[in-house]
Design a protein around this motif. Structure first.
Motif, mmCIF file in Angstrom:
data_model
loop_
_atom_site.group_PDB
_atom_site.id
_atom_site.type_symbol
_atom_site.label_atom_id
_atom_site.label_comp_id
_atom_site.label_asym_id
_atom_site.label_seq_id
_atom_site.Cartn_x
_atom_site.Cartn_y
_atom_site.Cartn_z
ATOM 1 N N ALA A 1 30.113 28.892 21.071
ATOM 2 C CA ALA A 1 29.348 27.677 21.368
ATOM 3 C C ALA A 1 28.992 27.577 22.842
ATOM 4 C CB ALA A 1 30.133 26.441 20.935
ATOM 5 N N GLY A 2 29.630 28.386 23.693
ATOM 6 C CA GLY A 2 29.291 28.379 25.116
ATOM 7 C C GLY A 2 30.395 27.955 26.057
ATOM 8 N N TYR A 3 31.590 27.613 25.520
ATOM 9 C CA TYR A 3 32.706 27.246 26.388
ATOM 10 C C TYR A 3 33.264 28.494 27.063
ATOM 11 C CZ TYR A 3 32.756 22.682 24.108
ATOM 12 O OH TYR A 3 32.411 21.439 23.647
ATOM 13 N N ARG A 4 33.860 28.314 28.225
ATOM 14 C CA ARG A 4 34.531 29.405 28.927
ATOM 15 C C ARG A 4 36.004 29.395 28.511
ATOM 16 N NH1 ARG A 4 33.656 27.417 34.525
ATOM 17 N NH2 ARG A 4 34.585 29.353 35.255
ATOM 18 N N SER B 1 48.836 37.148 35.659
ATOM 19 C CA SER B 1 48.944 35.905 36.417
ATOM 20 C C SER B 1 49.709 34.881 35.609
ATOM 21 C CB SER B 1 47.537 35.362 36.731
ATOM 22 O OG SER B 1 47.629 34.089 37.348
ATOM 23 N N ARG B 2 50.500 34.086 36.298
ATOM 24 C CA ARG B 2 51.237 33.008 35.640
ATOM 25 C C ARG B 2 50.609 31.660 35.945
ATOM 26 N NH1 ARG B 2 57.569 34.714 36.771
ATOM 27 N NH2 ARG B 2 57.321 36.947 36.388
ATOM 28 N N VAL B 3 49.474 31.667 36.615
ATOM 29 C CA VAL B 3 48.802 30.433 37.019
ATOM 30 C C VAL B 3 47.489 30.308 36.269
ATOM 31 C CG1 VAL B 3 47.813 29.154 38.946
ATOM 32 C CG2 VAL B 3 49.837 30.577 39.303
ATOM 33 N N GLY B 4 47.258 29.146 35.654
ATOM 34 C CA GLY B 4 46.011 28.890 34.953
ATOM 35 C C GLY B 4 45.078 28.048 35.797
ATOM 36 N N THR B 5 43.779 28.265 35.620
ATOM 37 C CA THR B 5 42.792 27.515 36.402
ATOM 38 C C THR B 5 41.829 26.744 35.500
ATOM 39 O OG1 THR B 5 41.351 29.460 36.448
ATOM 40 C CG2 THR B 5 42.862 29.155 38.303
ATOM 41 N N SER B 6 42.216 26.489 34.277
ATOM 42 C CA SER B 6 41.316 25.834 33.336
ATOM 43 C C SER B 6 41.352 24.320 33.498
ATOM 44 C CB SER B 6 41.698 26.198 31.900
ATOM 45 O OG SER B 6 42.950 25.630 31.591
ATOM 46 N N GLN B 7 40.317 23.667 32.956
ATOM 47 C CA GLN B 7 40.280 22.204 32.940
ATOM 48 C C GLN B 7 41.054 21.637 31.751
ATOM 49 O OE1 GLN B 7 37.197 23.922 33.253
ATOM 50 N NE2 GLN B 7 37.236 23.733 35.464
ATOM 51 N N VAL C 1 39.660 29.287 16.159
ATOM 52 C CA VAL C 1 39.111 28.129 16.878
ATOM 53 C C VAL C 1 38.537 28.582 18.221
ATOM 54 C CG1 VAL C 1 39.657 25.916 17.975
ATOM 55 C CG2 VAL C 1 40.640 26.469 15.745
ATOM 56 N N SER C 2 39.266 29.462 18.897
ATOM 57 C CA SER C 2 38.798 29.988 20.186
ATOM 58 C C SER C 2 37.472 30.716 20.028
ATOM 59 C CB SER C 2 39.841 30.941 20.783
ATOM 60 O OG SER C 2 41.075 30.290 20.961
ATOM 61 N N ARG C 3 37.371 31.530 18.979
ATOM 62 C CA ARG C 3 36.132 32.275 18.724
ATOM 63 C C ARG C 3 34.945 31.327 18.604
ATOM 64 N NH1 ARG C 3 33.427 32.237 14.465
ATOM 65 N NH2 ARG C 3 35.152 31.353 13.265
ATOM 66 N N TRP C 4 35.122 30.239 17.861
ATOM 67 C CA TRP C 4 34.014 29.299 17.663
ATOM 68 C C TRP C 4 33.612 28.663 18.992
ATOM 69 C CZ3 TRP C 4 32.100 24.551 18.461
ATOM 70 C CH2 TRP C 4 31.055 24.106 17.650
ATOM 71 N N LEU C 5 34.590 28.251 19.768
ATOM 72 C CA LEU C 5 34.300 27.583 21.036
ATOM 73 C C LEU C 5 33.602 28.521 22.016
ATOM 74 C CD1 LEU C 5 37.598 25.523 21.465
ATOM 75 C CD2 LEU C 5 35.339 24.656 20.845
ATOM 76 N N ILE C 6 34.036 29.769 22.053
ATOM 77 C CA ILE C 6 33.384 30.739 22.934
ATOM 78 C C ILE C 6 31.943 30.973 22.487
ATOM 79 C CG2 ILE C 6 33.371 33.171 23.638
ATOM 80 C CD1 ILE C 6 36.445 33.034 23.585
ATOM 81 N N ALA D 1 27.195 21.357 29.896
ATOM 82 C CA ALA D 1 28.538 20.768 29.794
ATOM 83 C C ALA D 1 29.542 21.789 29.275
ATOM 84 C CB ALA D 1 28.496 19.543 28.882
ATOM 85 N N ARG D 2 29.160 22.531 28.239
ATOM 86 C CA ARG D 2 30.075 23.529 27.678
ATOM 87 C C ARG D 2 30.386 24.631 28.695
ATOM 88 N NH1 ARG D 2 26.393 22.968 22.874
ATOM 89 N NH2 ARG D 2 27.508 21.643 21.386
ATOM 90 N N ALA D 3 29.371 25.059 29.426
ATOM 91 C CA ALA D 3 29.558 26.140 30.396
ATOM 92 C C ALA D 3 30.452 25.730 31.555
ATOM 93 C CB ALA D 3 28.197 26.596 30.921
ATOM 94 N N ASN D 4 30.615 24.441 31.778
ATOM 95 C CA ASN D 4 31.436 23.943 32.881
ATOM 96 C C ASN D 4 32.881 23.659 32.471
ATOM 97 O OD1 ASN D 4 29.526 24.033 34.950
ATOM 98 N ND2 ASN D 4 28.636 22.088 34.321
ATOM 99 N N ILE D 5 33.204 23.890 31.219
ATOM 100 C CA ILE D 5 34.563 23.606 30.736
ATOM 101 C C ILE D 5 35.296 24.918 30.476
ATOM 102 C CG2 ILE D 5 35.949 22.552 28.908
ATOM 103 C CD1 ILE D 5 33.700 20.526 28.504
ATOM 104 N N MET D 6 36.384 25.130 31.196
ATOM 105 C CA MET D 6 37.234 26.307 31.013
ATOM 106 C C MET D 6 38.464 25.890 30.207
ATOM 107 S SD MET D 6 37.859 29.582 31.919
ATOM 108 C CE MET D 6 37.254 30.015 33.557
ATOM 109 N N ILE D 7 38.763 26.650 29.159
ATOM 110 C CA ILE D 7 39.852 26.300 28.243
ATOM 111 C C ILE D 7 40.880 27.427 28.203
ATOM 112 C CG2 ILE D 7 40.442 25.794 25.828
ATOM 113 C CD1 ILE D 7 37.577 24.706 25.505
ATOM 114 N N MET D 8 42.152 27.050 28.128
ATOM 115 C CA MET D 8 43.232 28.000 27.854
ATOM 116 C C MET D 8 43.784 27.665 26.470
ATOM 117 S SD MET D 8 45.470 28.412 31.356
ATOM 118 C CE MET D 8 45.911 26.676 31.453
ATOM 119 N N GLY D 9 44.035 28.675 25.661
ATOM 120 C CA GLY D 9 44.546 28.434 24.317
ATOM 121 C C GLY D 9 46.008 28.796 24.180
#
Length: 204
Positions: free
Chosen positions: A99-102, A132-138, A92-97, A61-69
């Motif tokens: 943990a396995g988040y993208r 890039s000015r376009v994000g592709t995160s969930q 916060v970003s460091r911890w999430l990465i 689940a974590r590996a399938n979630i892409m986050i922009m901060g």
């Protein structure tokens, strides 16, 4: 023997204030926030297949979630931020990465900028230099903070990119100490100076 016990008690008494102060620092508060976000996301997205372990389901689940901060903004002025807010997002970003988040880096420039005196840079806040000015995160990580006389309270949320639904939300508090005060002001050119409380306390 009694002298040894007395010395031990004195050492414990001296160390307790340091422990109390350290318990509320930025990395600790960021970890608390990130764990809240992670727990809520796992409730939503981790599978329930009895043939697969809970740990494996959460890892997928974590590996399938892409986050922009993004940088948390001052609750009283959403156009204002501080170095402390930027540091909180980094932690916060460091911890999430870990943990396995993208994670998607928004500030990556098209080219590496070289400066003889300052070094080499790839991150930028200049829109014209972005790769890039376009994000592709969930999900987009955003938040607010409010400064009181004794502490800074952060509320961080993960917002679904297309629906604007809040997927998870976490809160944490950082006590204001002398070494944290400079992070409450924005020293950058054009910065408003941030918000610094008129009354300050240091945890002892």
């Amino acid at each position: 023997m009694s002298r040894f016990i007395t010395v031990l008690l004195v050492l414990v008494a001296l160390l307790l204030p340091l422990t109390a102060a350290a318990a509320g620092n930025v990395p600790t508060a960021a970890t608390r926030i990130a764990r809240q976000l992670d727990e809520q996301l796992m409730m939503r997205y981790a599978g329930t297949d009895p043939q697969v372990s809970k740990k494996e389901q959460q890892a997928v689940a974590r590996a399938n979630i892409m986050i922009m901060g993004t940088t948390p903004a001052n609750l009283n002025d959403l156009n204002e931020a501080s170095p402390l807010a930027r540091q909180m997002m980094e932690e916060v970003s460091r911890w999430l990465i870990n943990a396995g988040y993208r994670f998607q880096e928004l500030r990556k420039g098209r080219d590496i900028y070289f400066d003889r005196k300052k070094g080499e840079f790839i991150l930028t806040r200049d829109v014209n230099r972005l790769a890039s000015r376009v994000g592709t995160s969930q999900a987009i990580m955003a938040g607010t903070y409010v400064v009181s006389g004794e502490q800074v309270r952060f509320n961080i949320r993960l917002i679904h990119t297309t629906s604007n639904e809040v997927l998870a939300m976490g809160s944490g508090t950082v006590p204001i100490t002398d070494d944290l005060l400079p992070l409450l002001r924005d020293p950058s050119p054009g910065g408003k100076g941030g918000v610094t409380p008129t009354v300050n306390t240091r945890l002892q």
